[in-house]
Design an enzyme around this catalytic site. Structure first.
Site, mmCIF file in Angstrom:
data_model
loop_
_atom_site.group_PDB
_atom_site.id
_atom_site.type_symbol
_atom_site.label_atom_id
_atom_site.label_comp_id
_atom_site.label_asym_id
_atom_site.label_seq_id
_atom_site.Cartn_x
_atom_site.Cartn_y
_atom_site.Cartn_z
ATOM 1 N N ASN A 1 0.709 -1.408 0.241
ATOM 2 C CA ASN A 1 -0.127 -0.320 0.030
ATOM 3 C C ASN A 1 1.129 1.423 0.063
ATOM 4 O O ASN A 1 0.578 2.375 0.068
ATOM 5 C CB ASN A 1 -0.818 0.200 1.360
ATOM 6 C CG ASN A 1 -1.318 1.214 1.501
ATOM 7 O OD1 ASN A 1 -2.682 1.428 0.925
ATOM 8 N ND2 ASN A 1 -0.826 2.282 2.299
ATOM 9 N N TYR B 1 4.107 10.301 -10.776
ATOM 10 C CA TYR B 1 3.233 9.340 -9.805
ATOM 11 C C TYR B 1 2.385 8.533 -10.553
ATOM 12 O O TYR B 1 2.832 7.526 -10.796
ATOM 13 C CB TYR B 1 2.337 10.225 -9.063
ATOM 14 C CG TYR B 1 1.401 9.739 -8.570
ATOM 15 C CD1 TYR B 1 1.535 8.873 -7.504
ATOM 16 C CD2 TYR B 1 -0.319 9.329 -8.898
ATOM 17 C CE1 TYR B 1 0.067 7.917 -6.543
ATOM 18 C CE2 TYR B 1 -1.204 8.496 -8.054
ATOM 19 C CZ TYR B 1 -0.993 8.167 -7.117
ATOM 20 O OH TYR B 1 -1.617 6.994 -6.547
ATOM 21 N N LYS C 1 3.495 4.186 -10.840
ATOM 22 C CA LYS C 1 1.991 3.560 -10.808
ATOM 23 C C LYS C 1 1.910 2.718 -12.231
ATOM 24 O O LYS C 1 1.873 1.263 -12.344
ATOM 25 C CB LYS C 1 0.673 4.064 -10.646
ATOM 26 C CG LYS C 1 1.036 4.642 -9.251
ATOM 27 C CD LYS C 1 1.051 3.502 -8.168
ATOM 28 C CE LYS C 1 0.650 4.320 -6.827
ATOM 29 N NZ LYS C 1 0.484 3.678 -5.700
HETATM 30 N N1 LIG Z 1 -5.698 8.518 -1.848
HETATM 31 C C1 LIG Z 1 -6.463 8.973 -3.002
HETATM 32 O O1 LIG Z 1 -6.698 9.283 -4.059
HETATM 33 C C2 LIG Z 1 -5.455 7.826 -3.930
HETATM 34 C C3 LIG Z 1 -5.379 7.199 -5.172
HETATM 35 C C4 LIG Z 1 -5.084 6.450 -6.037
HETATM 36 C C5 LIG Z 1 -4.573 5.186 -5.197
HETATM 37 N N2 LIG Z 1 -3.773 5.904 -3.984
HETATM 38 C C6 LIG Z 1 -2.423 5.486 -3.744
HETATM 39 O O2 LIG Z 1 -3.146 4.136 -2.166
HETATM 40 C C7 LIG Z 1 -2.112 3.896 -1.154
HETATM 41 C C8 LIG Z 1 -2.651 5.018 -0.493
HETATM 42 O O3 LIG Z 1 -2.079 6.546 -0.831
HETATM 43 P P1 LIG Z 1 -2.717 7.314 0.531
HETATM 44 O O4 LIG Z 1 -3.610 7.628 -0.147
HETATM 45 O O5 LIG Z 1 -3.771 6.685 2.198
HETATM 46 O O6 LIG Z 1 -1.633 8.494 1.348
HETATM 47 P P2 LIG Z 1 -1.271 8.694 2.277
HETATM 48 O O7 LIG Z 1 -2.366 9.004 3.789
HETATM 49 O O8 LIG Z 1 0.562 9.476 2.120
HETATM 50 O O9 LIG Z 1 -0.238 7.386 2.988
HETATM 51 C C9 LIG Z 1 0.006 6.519 1.993
HETATM 52 C C10 LIG Z 1 1.448 6.156 3.386
HETATM 53 O O10 LIG Z 1 2.362 5.199 3.162
HETATM 54 C C11 LIG Z 1 3.922 5.288 3.599
HETATM 55 N N3 LIG Z 1 4.695 5.598 3.056
HETATM 56 C C12 LIG Z 1 5.987 6.621 1.964
HETATM 57 N N4 LIG Z 1 6.553 6.082 1.817
HETATM 58 C C13 LIG Z 1 7.240 5.481 2.261
HETATM 59 C C14 LIG Z 1 8.192 4.204 2.112
HETATM 60 N N5 LIG Z 1 9.266 4.015 1.311
HETATM 61 N N6 LIG Z 1 7.386 3.404 2.762
HETATM 62 C C15 LIG Z 1 7.125 3.340 3.919
HETATM 63 N N7 LIG Z 1 5.711 3.644 4.042
HETATM 64 C C16 LIG Z 1 6.478 4.492 3.277
HETATM 65 C C17 LIG Z 1 3.115 6.929 4.606
HETATM 66 O O11 LIG Z 1 4.159 7.056 5.161
HETATM 67 P P3 LIG Z 1 4.633 8.567 6.244
HETATM 68 O O12 LIG Z 1 3.183 8.736 6.883
HETATM 69 O O13 LIG Z 1 5.785 8.097 6.415
HETATM 70 O O14 LIG Z 1 4.356 9.256 4.962
HETATM 71 C C18 LIG Z 1 1.762 6.859 4.565
HETATM 72 O O15 LIG Z 1 1.648 5.858 6.413
HETATM 73 C C19 LIG Z 1 -0.745 5.114 -1.827
HETATM 74 O O16 LIG Z 1 0.187 3.511 -2.726
HETATM 75 C C20 LIG Z 1 -1.164 5.311 -3.267
HETATM 76 O O17 LIG Z 1 -0.463 5.510 -4.274
HETATM 77 C C21 LIG Z 1 -4.022 6.902 -3.272
#
Ligand SMILES: NC(=O)c1ccc[n+]([C@@H]2O[C@H](COP(=O)([O-])OP(=O)(O)OC[C@H]3O[C@@H](n4cnc5c(N)ncnc54)[C@H](OP(=O)(O)O)[C@@H]3O)[C@@H](O)[C@H]2O)c1
Length: 247
Positions: A92, A165, A169
Site C-alpha cells: 500500500n 506518480y 504506478k
Molecule cells: N488517496 C488517493 O486518492 C489515492 C488514489 C489512488 C491510489 N492511491 C494509493 O493508495 C496508497 C495509499 O495512499 P494514501 O492515499 O492512503 O496516502 P497517505 O495517507 O499519504 O498514506 C501513504 C502511506 O505510505 C507511507 N509511505 C510512504 N513512503 C514509504 C516508504 N518508503 N516505506 C513505507 N511506507 C511509506 C506513508 O508513510 P508516512 O506517513 O511516513 O509518509 C503513509 O503511511 C498509495 O499507494 C497511493 O498511491 C491513493
C-alpha cells in the site's frame, strides 16, 4: 492468539488508506495484522489509536521502509522468526511526489511504488508460500498509471506535476504482472487495485472534489485480504468510477 488468526501485513499503514485497511481487518476479528510504518513514532501513534478501539483482531507494529532493502530484509526476518509464515501482503505504501527536482521526484516515486513492491514480493514470497490458506498479494496502484487512459485523455484532469506518480504506478503495474507470472501457478491470488480519488494524506483536501471517504476506498483491499474478491485477481481494478482500467 496471533497464531490462530490469519496474518496480514500492510505497508504504509500509519495513516490514510492503509490505516483504514488495518482498522477494517481488526474489526473482522480473524486477523493478526502487522502494521507497517517507516516511522516508529507514527506507527506507535497508529497502533495506540487502533488498540484503544477494542476491536476483536490483534495488531503489532513492524518498522518498514519499503525503499530500504535492509529494512525490508529485517522485517521479513522478524516475521519469519515470530510467525513463520504470512497469509496476505498489502503493498500500500505510496507517495504522490517528493520534494526536489523533476529527476529526484521521478526517482523517489519509483523507489516507493515500484522498487518497494518488488522488494516486498522478493522478501515476503517465501513466507507467503508457507501460508496455511491461499497466499494473497494486493498491490495498491492508481488509475493514474493507466497508459491506455492517459493516451485516451481520460486523465482525471491531473496535470504535469503528476507525471512522476503516473510513471511509478505504471511501473508498479509491471511489478504486479511479474508477481502473477512468478506466483500464480503456486496458488497465489494477486490483485492490482486503484482506489480512485480517496480522502487520505496523499493530496490536499481540495485537490479532487468528491473524493471517496477513506473507508470506502479501503474496503475492496480489506475484501481482497479476506478472500471475498478472488474472482477479481489478475485484473487492474477500481470500484466505483471506472471498473477495470485499460493497461
Ligand atoms: N488517496 C488517493 O486518492 C489515492 C488514489 C489512488 C491510489 N492511491 C494509493 O493508495 C496508497 C495509499 O495512499 P494514501 O492515499 O492512503 O496516502 P497517505 O495517507 O499519504 O498514506 C501513504 C502511506 O505510505 C507511507 N509511505 C510512504 N513512503 C514509504 C516508504 N518508503 N516505506 C513505507 N511506507 C511509506 C506513508 O508513510 P508516512 O506517513 O511516513 O509518509 C503513509 O503511511 C498509495 O499507494 C497511493 O498511491 C491513493
Amino acid at each position: 492468539m496471533a497464531d490462530q488468526k490469519r496474518l496480514a501485513l500492510v505497508t504504509g499503514a500509519n495513516g490514510g488508506i492503509g490505516f483504514e485497511v488495518v482498522n477494517q481487518l481488526l474489526a473482522d476479528g480473524s486477523f493478526h495484522v502487522l502494521l507497517g510504518s517507516r516511522s516508529i513514532e507514527k506507527g506507535e501513534a497508529a497502533l495506540a489509536d487502533l488498540q484503544s478501539r477494542k476491536l476483536p483482531g490483534t495488531v503489532e507494529l513492524v518498522q518498514l521502509d519499503v525503499t530500504d532493502e535492509k529494512s525490508v530484509a529485517a522485517a521479513a526476518k522478524l516475521v519469519e522468526e515470530k510467525h513463520g509464515r504470512l497469509d496476505a501482503l498489502v503493498n500500500n505504501a505510496g507517495i504522490a511526489r517528493g520534494p526536489g527536482t523533476r529527476a529526484e521526484q521521478m526517482v523517489d516515486c519509483f523507489r516507493v511504488s515500484a522498487v518497494g513492491a518488488q522488494l516486498m514480493s522478493d522478501y515476503f514470497s517465501p513466507l507467503l508460500k508457507k501460508s496455511t490458506g491461499t497466499p494473497r498479494i494486493i498491490n495498491v496502484t492508481s488509475g493514474a498509471g493507466s497508459i491506455g487512459n492517459h493516451i485516451a485523455r481520460k486523465n482525471f484532469g491531473l496535470k504535469d506535476q503528476v507525471i512522476p506518480y503516473r510513471v511509478c504506478k505504471a511501473a508498479m503495474n509491471m511489478v504486479f504482472a511479474c508477481q502473477v507470472r512468478s506466483y500464480e501457478e503456486e496458488g497465489f491470488k494477486i490483485f492490482l487495485y486503484g482506489p480512485g480519488p480517496t480522502v487520505s494524506n496523499l493530496s490536499p483536501p481540495d485537490f479532487f472534489p468528491g473524493k471517496k471517504p477513506t473507508a470506502v476506498g479501503a474496503a475492496p483491499i480489506t475484501e481482497m485480504v479476506q478472500g471475498k474478491k478472488d474472482d477479481d485477481a489478475g485484473k487492474y481494478l477500481e470500484y466505483g468510477y471506472e471498473g477495470v482500467f485499460p493497461w
